[in-house]
Motif scaffolding. Structure first.
Motif, PDB file in Angstrom:
ATOM      1  N   UNK A 163       0.797  -1.225   0.000  1.00  0.00           N
ATOM      2  CA  UNK A 163       0.000   0.000   0.000  1.00  0.00           C
ATOM      3  C   UNK A 163       0.830   1.276   0.000  1.00  0.00           C
ATOM      4  N   UNK A 164       2.031   1.205   0.567  1.00  0.00           N
ATOM      5  CA  UNK A 164       2.828   2.429   0.667  1.00  0.00           C
ATOM      6  C   UNK A 164       3.615   2.652  -0.625  1.00  0.00           C
ATOM      7  N   UNK A 165       3.592   3.888  -1.114  1.00  0.00           N
ATOM      8  CA  UNK A 165       4.336   4.180  -2.336  1.00  0.00           C
ATOM      9  C   UNK A 165       5.835   4.153  -2.064  1.00  0.00           C
ATOM     10  N   UNK A 166       6.616   3.862  -3.084  1.00  0.00           N
ATOM     11  CA  UNK A 166       8.068   3.868  -2.874  1.00  0.00           C
ATOM     12  C   UNK A 166       8.550   5.285  -2.582  1.00  0.00           C
ATOM     13  N   UNK A 167       9.497   5.379  -1.704  1.00  0.00           N
ATOM     14  CA  UNK A 167      10.026   6.683  -1.314  1.00  0.00           C
ATOM     15  C   UNK A 167      10.868   7.294  -2.416  1.00  0.00           C
ATOM     16  N   UNK A 168      10.967   8.601  -2.409  1.00  0.00           N
ATOM     17  CA  UNK A 168      11.793   9.252  -3.442  1.00  0.00           C
ATOM     18  C   UNK A 168      13.263   8.950  -3.208  1.00  0.00           C
ATOM     19  N   UNK A 169      13.960   8.776  -4.298  1.00  0.00           N
ATOM     20  CA  UNK A 169      15.386   8.509  -4.178  1.00  0.00           C
ATOM     21  C   UNK A 169      16.115   9.831  -3.986  1.00  0.00           C
ATOM     22  N   UNK A 170      17.106   9.795  -3.128  1.00  0.00           N
ATOM     23  CA  UNK A 170      17.891  11.007  -2.895  1.00  0.00           C
ATOM     24  C   UNK A 170      18.809  11.241  -4.076  1.00  0.00           C
ATOM     25  N   UNK A 171      18.900  12.492  -4.420  1.00  0.00           N
ATOM     26  CA  UNK A 171      19.821  12.807  -5.511  1.00  0.00           C
ATOM     27  C   UNK A 171      21.243  12.773  -4.957  1.00  0.00           C
TER      28      UNK A 171
END
Length: 103
Positions: free
Chosen positions: A50-58
């Motif tokens: 259910x949880x969306x994947x977290x944003x990747x750090x640049x």
């Protein structure tokens, strides 16, 4: 079992009863533990679905050190983040930040 019956039992019989109860309790506890672990696994899977994947750090570029500790040259600071203890102590003693700048 009634309390009277227990009081009338011999020590050997009471000990045998104690061991049997301990074994049964141990089995039941282990069974409940497995059930709870399975439920936790199911919940963890649902949360992951259910949880969306977290944003990747640049990627950030490496920041070069700007200040060096004269007493211990291996201690440096880039000027970002919290001031290191060694530098805060020297500044509190009346020294200037520019005195520690790396040329």
């Amino acid at each position: 079992m009634k309390d009277n019956k227990l009081k009338q039992m011999s020590l050997d019989d009471l000990w045998d009863l104690h061991e049997r109860i301990g074994a049964i309790l141990s089995d039941k506890i282990e069974s409940e533990k497995k059930k709870l672990e399975q439920q936790l696994d199911q919940l963890a899977r649902r949360v992951a679905e259910l949880s969306p994947p977290g944003p990747e750090r640049r990627p950030y570029p490496k920041v070069e050190a700007k200040y060096r500790n004269p007493d211990n040259p291996s201690e440096t600071w880039s000027g970002r983040g919290k001031t290191p203890r060694w530098l805060a102590k020297l500044i509190a003693a009346g020294r200037k930040l520019d005195e520690f700048r790396i040329q």
